[in-house]
Design a protein around this motif. Sequence first.
Motif, short mmCIF file in Angstrom:
data_model
loop_
_atom_site.label_atom_id
_atom_site.label_comp_id
_atom_site.label_asym_id
_atom_site.label_seq_id
_atom_site.Cartn_x
_atom_site.Cartn_y
_atom_site.Cartn_z
N ILE A 1 7.23 21.54 23.40
CA ILE A 1 7.31 21.71 24.86
C ILE A 1 8.44 22.65 25.23
O ILE A 1 8.32 23.45 26.17
CB ILE A 1 7.47 20.34 25.55
N THR A 2 9.55 22.57 24.49
CA THR A 2 10.67 23.48 24.79
C THR A 2 10.25 24.94 24.59
O THR A 2 10.65 25.82 25.35
CB THR A 2 11.90 23.18 23.90
N VAL A 3 9.42 25.18 23.56
CA VAL A 3 8.93 26.54 23.34
C VAL A 3 7.97 26.95 24.45
O VAL A 3 8.06 28.06 24.99
CB VAL A 3 8.24 26.64 21.96
N LEU A 4 7.04 26.06 24.80
CA LEU A 4 6.04 26.39 25.81
C LEU A 4 6.66 26.59 27.20
O LEU A 4 6.06 27.22 28.06
CB LEU A 4 4.98 25.28 25.86
N THR A 5 7.84 26.02 27.41
CA THR A 5 8.54 26.21 28.69
C THR A 5 9.63 27.27 28.58
O THR A 5 10.53 27.32 29.43
CB THR A 5 9.16 24.88 29.17
N ASP A 6 9.55 28.10 27.52
CA ASP A 6 10.52 29.17 27.31
C ASP A 6 11.96 28.66 27.27
O ASP A 6 12.86 29.21 27.89
CB ASP A 6 10.38 30.25 28.39
N LEU A 7 12.14 27.57 26.54
CA LEU A 7 13.47 26.98 26.30
C LEU A 7 14.15 26.54 27.59
O LEU A 7 15.33 26.82 27.82
CB LEU A 7 14.38 27.97 25.54
N ASN A 8 13.39 25.82 28.40
CA ASN A 8 13.98 25.22 29.60
C ASN A 8 15.20 24.39 29.19
O ASN A 8 15.08 23.49 28.35
CB ASN A 8 12.95 24.33 30.30
N PRO A 9 16.38 24.67 29.74
CA PRO A 9 17.60 24.01 29.24
C PRO A 9 17.59 22.50 29.40
O PRO A 9 18.20 21.79 28.60
CB PRO A 9 18.71 24.67 30.06
N TRP A 10 16.91 21.99 30.41
CA TRP A 10 16.87 20.54 30.61
C TRP A 10 15.99 19.87 29.55
O TRP A 10 16.31 18.78 29.07
CB TRP A 10 16.37 20.21 32.01
N ILE A 11 14.91 20.53 29.17
CA ILE A 11 14.06 19.98 28.12
C ILE A 11 14.73 20.11 26.76
O ILE A 11 14.66 19.21 25.91
CB ILE A 11 12.68 20.68 28.13
N PRO B 1 26.23 30.49 27.38
CA PRO B 1 25.56 31.69 26.91
C PRO B 1 24.55 31.50 25.78
O PRO B 1 23.67 32.33 25.59
CB PRO B 1 26.72 32.56 26.43
N HIS B 2 24.66 30.42 25.02
CA HIS B 2 23.80 30.26 23.84
C HIS B 2 22.49 29.58 24.22
O HIS B 2 22.29 28.40 24.00
CB HIS B 2 24.53 29.47 22.75
N SER B 3 21.58 30.36 24.79
CA SER B 3 20.33 29.81 25.31
C SER B 3 19.24 29.70 24.27
O SER B 3 18.25 29.01 24.47
CB SER B 3 19.83 30.68 26.45
N GLY B 4 19.38 30.40 23.15
CA GLY B 4 18.34 30.42 22.14
C GLY B 4 17.47 31.65 22.21
O GLY B 4 16.76 31.98 21.27
N ASP B 5 17.52 32.36 23.33
CA ASP B 5 16.76 33.60 23.50
C ASP B 5 17.33 34.35 24.70
O ASP B 5 17.69 33.74 25.71
CB ASP B 5 15.28 33.30 23.73
N LEU B 6 17.40 35.65 24.60
CA LEU B 6 18.02 36.45 25.66
C LEU B 6 17.29 36.32 26.99
O LEU B 6 17.89 36.49 28.05
CB LEU B 6 18.06 37.93 25.23
N GLU B 7 15.99 35.99 26.94
CA GLU B 7 15.21 35.91 28.18
C GLU B 7 15.17 34.51 28.78
O GLU B 7 14.61 34.32 29.86
CB GLU B 7 13.77 36.38 27.91
N SER B 8 15.74 33.54 28.08
CA SER B 8 15.67 32.16 28.57
C SER B 8 16.63 31.94 29.73
O SER B 8 17.76 32.44 29.72
CB SER B 8 16.02 31.18 27.43
N ARG B 9 16.17 31.18 30.72
CA ARG B 9 17.01 30.93 31.89
C ARG B 9 18.03 29.85 31.59
O ARG B 9 17.89 29.06 30.67
CB ARG B 9 16.15 30.53 33.08
N ARG B 10 19.07 29.81 32.40
CA ARG B 10 20.12 28.81 32.31
C ARG B 10 19.98 27.84 33.49
O ARG B 10 19.16 28.03 34.38
CB ARG B 10 21.50 29.49 32.34
N THR B 11 20.80 26.81 33.52
CA THR B 11 20.70 25.81 34.58
C THR B 11 21.17 26.35 35.93
O THR B 11 20.81 25.82 36.98
CB THR B 11 21.54 24.57 34.24
N GLY B 12 22.02 27.37 35.91
CA GLY B 12 22.59 27.89 37.16
C GLY B 12 23.89 27.21 37.55
O GLY B 12 24.54 27.61 38.51
N LEU B 13 24.29 26.19 36.79
CA LEU B 13 25.55 25.51 37.05
C LEU B 13 26.71 26.34 36.51
O LEU B 13 26.54 27.14 35.58
CB LEU B 13 25.55 24.12 36.40
#
Length: 310
Positions: A117-127, A186-198
């Motif tokens: 699911i983390t992959v399918l959601t493009d590494l959503n940080p909460w998941i 900064p360590h999101s797992g992929d340059l295109e993955s979004r962050r939480t915004g916090l």
Amino acid sequence: MPALDRLHRLHRFAWPLAVANLVANIGIVVTGGAVRLTGSGLGCPTWPRCTDESYVAHGELGVHGAIEFGNRMLTWALVVIAIACFVAVGRTGRTRATVLAAVVALGIPAQAVLGGITVLTDLNPWIVAGHFLVSMAIIGVCVALLDELRGPTRPASDRLRPLAWLVLAATWVVLYLGTVVTGSGPHSGDLESRRTGLDPQVMSHVHAAAVYALLALTLGLAVLAHGLGATVVRRAAGALLALLLVQGVLGFVQYFTDLPEVLVGLHMLGAALVSAAVTWTLLSTMSRRAEWAQPKSSGSSATATNSSDR
């Protein structure tokens, strides 16, 4: 029949397989961290396949694909260990140990799905955070299984148990806040993955405050255990306190050195060890009056008696 005889003797492997369970689940946390820290989180861009056309990585995906696919393959090693452990523990006839082994065996494929699911959601940080925390919980269950099998004889420490529960709760707050810090960093797992915004700096300070509280609670538990002569609890709390201090130093160093990947990876390993240590600290306040006993084999079943299954 030789095959049946081998099945009866499986209980002999319960302890080493339970140890392997713990080591493997700590190891997958480290390798999962390596996937994220190398920017390989989407090395295989889909799930359960690696690509839309293939279940395995290929040359076009480069090193990131190899790293992510390699981590996925390690999950199968965990499944094999967990199933073998469940079967071996089941042959001991110890109900609670068998249930704990079953929880680990079922938790690993559940983790694999959550990882997908983390992959399918493009590494959503909460998941991703949830994926990490489930690993922490599985590690705790692995420790409980080891204690159920061969934990030391000890009396109940009723006066210390409420504080031990508080230490456990504070540890989980710290672990959760650690994932929030990571999700904003900064360590999101992929340059295109979004962050939480916090704000990562603000969240780092909140996380640090929780760590200070946890250190105080753990120190209090160790001191109180020493005063009450609860040797097992004192040693467990002391080991946890030492780990927390090391984790704290690592946290400060990585914060002031712009989060180098090696230190972040060590911090993740430390988190896994803390999860194991805090579980043992709580268990050390609970009575255990029976030592390990080999089960008796007869006919088609093996049984064992353990006072903890009363």
